[in-house]
Design a protein around this motif. Structure first.
Motif: not given
Length: 170
Positions: A143-145, A147, A160-163, A167-170
């Motif tokens: 993960f880049e990020s 939450d 939880h939201r993650a990137k 670059g794809r949001d998951v």
């Protein structure tokens, strides 16, 4: 107890056999009185009808069952809310079966679908994701990020939201 959420990222201990027995006893101590009330009413109705030859109208029988449905549904919902987890999930399932359960039960149990469970602390969420999805690797491997604030929380899960690094949001 073994099932309490840890605040420091430590995985909660599995329930001990004693804790499992306690939860089972708590469930049945809340449910058996409800089942007993139905049995007592059925026995009373049969006695009046078959032994005493007293006719009871359908309306009166429906009223008597309605009283038990109302009180019983409150007891069942209270028991389920106290036990949480699997029991909430079971109550949610029962709430969808209006063809099998009285309206007093389904209308109260359907509110469990809106119940938010205990939110897991961020450190514990990160540990679970690391251990369950990444074989113990740190989250930044994938993960880049990520939450810490959950998008939603329910009886047995939270989201939880993650990137992803790609670059794809998951």
């Amino acid at each position: 107890g073994g099932g309490a959420l840890a605040n420091d990222g430590e995985m909660p201990a599995a329930l001990t056999p004693g804790e499992r027995i306690q939860r089972t006893l708590k469930f049945w101590s809340g449910i058996v009185p409800v089942l007993g009330a139905y049995f007592a009413l059925q026995t009373s109705l049969a006695l009046q009808r078959d032994v005493l030859n007293r006719a009871i109208s359908d309306e009166e029988e429906d009223r008597l069952y309605g009283v038990i449905h109302e009180a019983g549904s409150d007891q069942v919902v209270d028991t389920i809310k106290e036990l949480k987890g699997y029991y909430i999930k079971s109550g949610q399932l029962i709430s969808t079966r209006t063809d099998l359960f009285p309206e007093q039960y389904t209308s109260k149990l359907v509110k469990l679908t809106d119940s938010v469970g205990d939110v897991m602390p961020p450190a514990l969420v990160r540990r679970v994701v690391s251990e369950e999805l990444l074989a113990g690797a740190p989250l930044d491997v994938l993960f880049e990020s990520f939450d810490d604030e959950p998008l939603g929380s329910a009886s047995i899960a939270q989201v939880h939201r993650a990137k992803l690094r790609e670059g794809r949001d998951v």
